[in-house]
Design a protein around this motif. Structure first.
Motif, PDB file in Angstrom:
ATOM      1  N   ALA A 138       0.831  -1.203   0.000  1.00 48.24           N
ATOM      2  CA  ALA A 138       0.000   0.000   0.000  1.00 48.24           C
ATOM      3  C   ALA A 138       0.867   1.255   0.000  1.00 48.24           C
ATOM      4  N   HIS A 139       1.869   1.285   0.834  1.00 47.44           N
ATOM      5  CA  HIS A 139       2.710   2.480   0.938  1.00 47.44           C
ATOM      6  C   HIS A 139       3.574   2.682  -0.301  1.00 47.44           C
ATOM      7  N   GLU A 140       3.996   1.612  -0.935  1.00 45.62           N
ATOM      8  CA  GLU A 140       4.745   1.737  -2.188  1.00 45.62           C
ATOM      9  C   GLU A 140       3.897   2.377  -3.285  1.00 45.62           C
ATOM     10  N   ASN A 141       2.580   2.253  -3.137  1.00 48.19           N
ATOM     11  CA  ASN A 141       1.657   2.852  -4.099  1.00 48.19           C
ATOM     12  C   ASN A 141       1.045   4.154  -3.590  1.00 48.19           C
ATOM     13  N   GLY A 142       1.612   4.699  -2.526  1.00 47.59           N
ATOM     14  CA  GLY A 142       1.162   5.987  -2.003  1.00 47.59           C
ATOM     15  C   GLY A 142      -0.159   5.942  -1.274  1.00 47.59           C
ATOM     16  N   LYS A 143      -0.541   4.762  -0.768  1.00 52.03           N
ATOM     17  CA  LYS A 143      -1.814   4.602  -0.063  1.00 52.03           C
ATOM     18  C   LYS A 143      -1.566   4.153   1.373  1.00 52.03           C
ATOM     19  N   ASP A 144      -2.533   4.423   2.234  1.00 45.96           N
ATOM     20  CA  ASP A 144      -2.495   3.909   3.594  1.00 45.96           C
ATOM     21  C   ASP A 144      -3.035   2.482   3.625  1.00 45.96           C
TER      22      ASP A 144
END
Length: 373
Positions: free
Chosen positions: A253-259
């Motif tokens: 998720a964080h690698e894709n800019g999401k929480d």
């Protein structure tokens, strides 16, 4: 995923966002009780909803406008992991000022066409029965093994697919656990069950991969234990396997800019005991504990107690806790009291299950907590 999931939001399920009980009678809102309830303007209100691909954009705009104009800030949308449908709904919700979170069934994957081609991916109980063919409690309980690379890889692939949808705020994990070893006490009569010890038919995962890996580490076989319920390493092994799935999902998720957010059981010690879920040990941005007091035959003030337990367990971690409230048994005044107790005990917000259950009375109360509306 088959059409079953579209009806899950109104079906009786087991201690997840989709749980349901018969509603009690309603009474009028006590304006005096809730009118002074505004605590702070930055509290966050969420609701879970299940998408219907047949609804028009205008119908969704009306629904989202209703939520936003009454103080809600975020919608957790179940699209049966359909990324295209999610991508269609995101701009509609954002147009009305709502955050969108991609709600997914995680370890419980009923009707998953890919998973159904791999019977070996499914969790196995102490009796040797797989949820591929023997589903505990209800027909849609089909749980993935949390240890197999193939089953967890499939789940994490879904996380990545949803995380790539432009405009979502988080991937939201539901059913991120093993099947219920203990049901909430309020649900036991429905299934004519007594659960005073860990029963083998509800104790997972004893698949070949889990047992072999555990034995290699700890030099003992859980299938040969006289009472595996008291073996702390065996329980911890399974807690860690669920934790590992969450932590990998967090990275994706964080690698894709999401929480990464998660729907969890009321507080960590309880979740540990009931469903092999120790959520205070996870890498996650926000948790939405489902503090459905009536499922446990508790009174309304239990919402405050469970909220405080979770907040204390998360102390020192940068994780927001937003108490989950089950709406059908509550009238407007009770919703106001539930919100108040959650906030007074440290919650950063409150989530409501579900959007379809929000009455005009509920919405009026929720709006009263927002000073700027």
């Amino acid at each position: 995923m088959k059409k079953l999931l579209l009806s899950l939001a109104v079906a009786i399920t087991l201690s997840s966002c989709l749980d349901n009980l018969n509603a009690n009678g309603k009474s009028a809102v006590n304006e005096e009780t809730v009118s002074s309830a505004s605590i702070e303007s930055d509290i966050k209100f969420w609701t879970w909803i299940t998408a219907d691909p047949n609804k028009s954009d205008n119908e969704y705009l009306d629904e989202f406008d209703k939520y936003k104009s009454h103080g809600l800030d975020a919608v957790l949308i179940n699209t049966e992991t359909d990324a295209d449908l999610l991508a269609r709904l995101v701009p509609l919700a954002k147009e009305k000022g709502l955050e969108v979170h991609a709600w997914m069934f995680t370890m419980n994957r009923p009707g998953d066409k890919v998973a159904l081609e791999h019977p070996e991916w499914y969790a196995v109980n102490r009796n040797g029965e797989s949820t591929f063919t023997h589903r505990p409690y209800v027909d849609y309980y089909q749980w993935m093994c949390p240890t197999r690379k193939e089953s967890t890889g499939h789940v994490l692939g879904i996380v990545e697919k949803l995380a790539k949808v432009e405009g979502i705020a988080s991937v939201h994990l539901d059913y991120i656990r093993l099947p219920d070893i203990f049901l909430p006490v309020g649900l036991l009569p429905k299934y004519d069950l007594t659960q005073e010890v860990e029963l083998p038919e509800f104790d997972y995962c004893y698949c070949e991969v889990c047992v072999t890996e555990f034995e290699e580490i700890h030099h003992k076989n859980p299938l040969e234990m006289e009472n595996p319920a008291i073996d702390i390493e065996w329980k911890q092994f399974r807690l860690n396997k669920i934790r590992d799935v969450v932590n990998k999902a967090y990275k994706i998720a964080h690698e894709n800019g999401k929480d990464l957010t998660a729907a969890v059981f009321p507080y960590p010690e309880m979740a540990d005991h009931m469903v092999r879920q120790r959520w205070d040990k996870w890498n996650v941005d926000d948790v939405l504990p489902m503090i459905y007091h009536n499922f446990y035959n508790e009174e309304l003030d239990w919402i405050g107690f469970a909220t405080k337990q979770g907040v204390q367990d998360l102390q020192g971690k940068n994780v927001g806790l937003h108490s989950g409230i089950y709406l059908p048994p509550l009238n407007g005044q009770e919703v106001g009291r539930a919100i108040q107790m959650a906030l007074e005990n440290g919650a950063k917000g409150v989530s409501f299950f579900d959007g379809n259950a929000l009455t005009d009375e509920h919405l009026k109360v929720i709006k009263s907590f927002k000073k700027d509306l």
